[in-house]
Write an enzyme that holds these catalytic residues in place. Structure first.
Site, PDB file in Angstrom:
ATOM      1  CD  GLU A  98       3.065   3.032   7.663  1.00  0.00           C
ATOM      2  OE1 GLU A  98       2.817   2.357   6.640  1.00  0.00           O
ATOM      3  OE2 GLU A  98       3.530   2.527   8.700  1.00  0.00           O
ATOM      4  CG  HIS A 146       9.715   1.250  12.354  1.00  0.00           C
ATOM      5  ND1 HIS A 146       9.869  -0.116  12.278  1.00  0.00           N
ATOM      6  CD2 HIS A 146       9.404   1.531  13.632  1.00  0.00           C
ATOM      7  CE1 HIS A 146       9.665  -0.629  13.487  1.00  0.00           C
ATOM      8  NE2 HIS A 146       9.380   0.340  14.325  1.00  0.00           N
ATOM      9  CG  ASP A 179      13.451  -0.358  12.698  1.00  0.00           C
ATOM     10  OD1 ASP A 179      13.397  -0.209  11.460  1.00  0.00           O
ATOM     11  OD2 ASP A 179      12.869  -1.278  13.288  1.00  0.00           O
ATOM     12  CD  GLU A 183      22.317   1.427  16.309  1.00  0.00           C
ATOM     13  OE1 GLU A 183      21.705   1.427  17.385  1.00  0.00           O
ATOM     14  OE2 GLU A 183      23.085   2.325  15.961  1.00  0.00           O
ATOM     15  CD  GLN A 196      -0.663  -0.271   6.853  1.00  0.00           C
ATOM     16  OE1 GLN A 196      -1.427  -0.419   5.915  1.00  0.00           O
ATOM     17  NE2 GLN A 196       0.149  -1.226   7.264  1.00  0.00           N
ATOM     18  CB  SER A 241      -0.974   0.000   1.181  1.00  0.00           C
ATOM     19  OG  SER A 241      -0.311   0.195   2.403  1.00  0.00           O
ATOM     20  NE  ARG A 291      14.159 -11.860   3.200  1.00  0.00           N
ATOM     21  CZ  ARG A 291      13.817 -12.989   3.820  1.00  0.00           C
ATOM     22  NH1 ARG A 291      14.704 -13.652   4.513  1.00  0.00           N
ATOM     23  NH2 ARG A 291      12.588 -13.454   3.736  1.00  0.00           N
ATOM     24  CB  ILE A 292      17.570  -7.722   9.130  1.00  0.00           C
ATOM     25  CG1 ILE A 292      16.431  -7.434  10.126  1.00  0.00           C
ATOM     26  CG2 ILE A 292      18.854  -7.042   9.569  1.00  0.00           C
ATOM     27  CD1 ILE A 292      16.637  -8.034  11.492  1.00  0.00           C
ATOM     28  CG  LEU A 293      18.376  -4.894   3.776  1.00  0.00           C
ATOM     29  CD1 LEU A 293      17.973  -3.521   3.263  1.00  0.00           C
ATOM     30  CD2 LEU A 293      18.486  -5.903   2.645  1.00  0.00           C
TER      31      LEU A 293
HETATM   32  N1  NHR Z   1      18.100  -3.278   7.535  1.00  0.00           N
HETATM   33  C1  NHR Z   1      18.958  -2.472   8.176  1.00  0.00           C
HETATM   34  N2  NHR Z   1      20.245  -2.796   8.136  1.00  0.00           N
HETATM   35  N3  NHR Z   1      18.574  -1.366   8.847  1.00  0.00           N
HETATM   36  C2  NHR Z   1      17.273  -1.065   8.905  1.00  0.00           C
HETATM   37  O1  NHR Z   1      16.906   0.011   9.583  1.00  0.00           O
HETATM   38  C3  NHR Z   1      16.318  -1.882   8.281  1.00  0.00           C
HETATM   39  C4  NHR Z   1      16.779  -3.005   7.578  1.00  0.00           C
HETATM   40  C5  NHR Z   1      15.883  -3.869   6.949  1.00  0.00           C
HETATM   41  C6  NHR Z   1      14.535  -3.646   7.045  1.00  0.00           C
HETATM   42  C7  NHR Z   1      12.590  -2.424   7.979  1.00  0.00           C
HETATM   43  C8  NHR Z   1      12.307  -2.799   9.433  1.00  0.00           C
HETATM   44  C9  NHR Z   1      11.191  -2.032  10.072  1.00  0.00           C
HETATM   45  O2  NHR Z   1      10.780  -0.982   9.594  1.00  0.00           O
HETATM   46  C10 NHR Z   1      14.071  -2.557   7.764  1.00  0.00           C
HETATM   47  C11 NHR Z   1      14.943  -1.658   8.361  1.00  0.00           C
HETATM   48  C12 NHR Z   1      12.275  -6.558   9.340  1.00  0.00           C
HETATM   49  C13 NHR Z   1      12.680  -6.884  10.617  1.00  0.00           C
HETATM   50  C14 NHR Z   1      12.862  -8.329  11.026  1.00  0.00           C
HETATM   51  O3  NHR Z   1      13.075  -8.636  12.176  1.00  0.00           O
HETATM   52  C15 NHR Z   1      12.937  -5.860  11.498  1.00  0.00           C
HETATM   53  C16 NHR Z   1      12.807  -4.544  11.097  1.00  0.00           C
HETATM   54  C17 NHR Z   1      12.415  -4.220   9.808  1.00  0.00           C
HETATM   55  C18 NHR Z   1      12.141  -5.236   8.942  1.00  0.00           C
HETATM   56  N4  NHR Z   1      12.806  -9.295  10.075  1.00  0.00           N
HETATM   57  C19 NHR Z   1      13.005 -10.702  10.269  1.00  0.00           C
HETATM   58  C20 NHR Z   1      14.427 -11.097   9.807  1.00  0.00           C
HETATM   59  O4  NHR Z   1      14.970 -12.022  10.434  1.00  0.00           O
HETATM   60  C21 NHR Z   1      12.023 -11.511   9.460  1.00  0.00           C
HETATM   61  C22 NHR Z   1      10.629 -11.241   9.895  1.00  0.00           C
HETATM   62  C23 NHR Z   1       9.600 -11.863   8.976  1.00  0.00           C
HETATM   63  O5  NHR Z   1       9.935 -12.280   7.856  1.00  0.00           O
HETATM   64  O6  NHR Z   1       8.435 -11.881   9.382  1.00  0.00           O
HETATM   65  O7  NHR Z   1      14.947 -10.504   8.838  1.00  0.00           O
HETATM   66  O8  NHR Z   1      10.722  -2.454  11.150  1.00  0.00           O
HETATM   67  C1  GAR Z   2       3.630  -0.628   6.843  1.00  0.00           C
HETATM   68  O1  GAR Z   2       2.744  -0.271   7.866  1.00  0.00           O
HETATM   69  C2  GAR Z   2       5.063  -0.424   7.282  1.00  0.00           C
HETATM   70  O2  GAR Z   2       5.223   0.624   8.188  1.00  0.00           O
HETATM   71  C3  GAR Z   2       5.329  -1.732   7.960  1.00  0.00           C
HETATM   72  O3  GAR Z   2       4.653  -2.706   7.220  1.00  0.00           O
HETATM   73  C4  GAR Z   2       3.536  -2.123   6.578  1.00  0.00           C
HETATM   74  C5  GAR Z   2       3.622  -2.433   5.116  1.00  0.00           C
HETATM   75  O4  GAR Z   2       2.433  -2.122   4.486  1.00  0.00           O
HETATM   76  N1  GAR Z   2       6.727  -2.002   7.980  1.00  0.00           N
HETATM   77  C6  GAR Z   2       7.248  -2.843   8.836  1.00  0.00           C
HETATM   78  O5  GAR Z   2       6.609  -3.387   9.709  1.00  0.00           O
HETATM   79  C7  GAR Z   2       8.723  -3.085   8.659  1.00  0.00           C
HETATM   80  N2  GAR Z   2       9.156  -3.979   9.682  1.00  0.00           N
HETATM   81  P1  GAR Z   2       2.357  -2.068   2.904  1.00  0.00           P
HETATM   82  O6  GAR Z   2       3.011  -3.337   2.378  1.00  0.00           O
HETATM   83  O7  GAR Z   2       0.905  -2.029   2.615  1.00  0.00           O
HETATM   84  O8  GAR Z   2       3.072  -0.821   2.471  1.00  0.00           O
END
Ligand code: NHR
Ligand code: GAR
Length: 213
Positions: A178, A113, A149, A147, A175, A17, A95-97
Site C-alpha cells: 500500500e 482498500h 469499494d 457504491e 500494507q 501509515s 466511515r461510509i460517506l
Molecule cells: N464511502 C463511499 N461512499 N464509497 C467508498 O468506496 C468508501 C466510502 C467510505 C470509506 C473506505 C472503505 C474501505 O476501504 C471507504 C470507501 C469503512 C467501512 C465500514 O463499514 C467500509 C468500507 C470502508 C470503510 N464502516 C463502518 C460504518 O458503519 C464503521 C466501521 C468501524 O468504525 O469500525 O461506517 O474498506
Molecule cells: C490500511 O491497510 C487500509 O488499506 C485499510 O486500513 C489500513 C489503514 O492503515 N483500510 C480499510 O480497511 C478501509 N476500510 P493506516 O491507518 O496505517 O494507513
C-alpha cells in the site's frame, strides 16, 4: 498552506501509515503533491500524533460528537474546502460517506482498500481471505463513488498468502505494498497522467487497467 504541487487532504481513522508514506513521498520530491491538511474522524486515532510529528496540519472532527451524519459531513466538507485541497485521499478512513458527499468530490477522491477488488469489499478483509484459503491477496487504489469499494480501479498490488500467515503477518505484507502504490497513483494524478473521463480511467491517454504485454 500554499506551495507547488497537487494539494491533498488526507482523511484517517487509525494509525496513519499510508498518510506517512504519502507525506514522505511528497517531502522527498518523488511526487508532485503536498498534504495541506490531515483530518481524523476519531480523537483516538494514532495517526493524529504521527501527523503532528511530520509537521502536518491536523484537524480532528470526532464523528460521534456531531448530532448526525449530515452535520459531520458538512463539517468535513467545510474543512476540506477551506484547506484548498484539490484531491481527497482516504487513508484508513473507516466511515461510509453519503452519495451526496461522494458526488461533490467525484473524480477527486481516492481510497485504498486492503483486498484485490472486486474481491472482498467491506471490512475484515485479511481475516476473510485467510478463512477462505486464498493463495493471493493485495490492495487496491480506487476512485470513490457512492457504491462502497466499487469505484474505478487505478492500481492494484498482489501479495502471496503464505503458509502460517496470521492477520498480522498478512496485513503487514499488504500494507508494505500500500505504501508503494498509494503515492504512485497520487503522483500520476499530480502529473496529469491519470484521468477519470466518463466513468473510465485513462493513464497516459490509454484505458485502464492496462493489459500486460
Ligand atoms: N464511502 C463511499 N461512499 N464509497 C467508498 O468506496 C468508501 C466510502 C467510505 C470509506 C473506505 C472503505 C474501505 O476501504 C471507504 C470507501 C469503512 C467501512 C465500514 O463499514 C467500509 C468500507 C470502508 C470503510 N464502516 C463502518 C460504518 O458503519 C464503521 C466501521 C468501524 O468504525 O469500525 O461506517 O474498506
Ligand atoms: C490500511 O491497510 C487500509 O488499506 C485499510 O486500513 C489500513 C489503514 O492503515 N483500510 C480499510 O480497511 C478501509 N476500510 P493506516 O491507518 O496505517 O494507513
Amino acid at each position: 498552506m500554499s506551495g507547488p504541487g497537487l494539494a491533498l487532504a488526507v482523511l484517517i481513522s487509525g494509525r496513519g501509515s499510508n498518510m506517512a508514506a504519502i507525506a514522505r513521498a511528497c517531502a522527498a520530491g518523488q511526487i508532485g503533491a503536498r498534504i495541506v491538511r490531515v483530518i481524523a474522524d476519531r480523537r483516538g486515532a494514532a495517526g493524529i500524533v504521527l501527523a503532528a510529528e511530520l509537521g502536518l496540519e491536523v484537524e480532528v472532527l470526532p464523528a460521534g460528537e456531531f448530532p448526525d451524519r449530515a452535520a459531520f459531513e458538512a463539517a468535513l466538507r467545510a474543512s476540506i474546502d477551506e484547506s484548498g485541497a484539490q484531491l481527497v485521499v482516504l487513508a484508513g478512513f473507516m466511515r461510509i460517506l453519503s452519495p451526496q458527499f461522494t458526488a461533490h468530490y467525484a473524480g477527486a477522491m481516492l481510497n485504498i482498500h486492503p483486498s484485490l477488488l472486486p474481491g472482498y469489499p467491506g471490512l475484515h478483509t485479511h481475516e476473510r481471505v485467510l478463512k477462505a484459503g486464498e493463495r493471493e491477496h493485495g490492495a487496491t487504489v480506487h476512485f470513490v463513488t457512492s457504491e462502497l469499494d466499487a469505484g474505478p480501479v487505478a492500481l492494484q498490488a498482489r501479495v502471496p498468502v503464505l503458509p502460517g500467515d496470521t492477520v498480522a503477518s498478512l496485513s503487514a505484507r499488504v500494507q508494505q505494498q500500500e505504501h508503494i502504490i498509494y503515492p504512485q497513483v497520487i503522483g500520476w494524478i499530480a502529473d496529469g497522467r491519470l484521468r477519470l473521463s466518463g466513468g473510465r480511467l485513462e493513464l497516459d491517454g490509454r484505458p485502464l487497467p492496462a493489459t500486460l504485454p
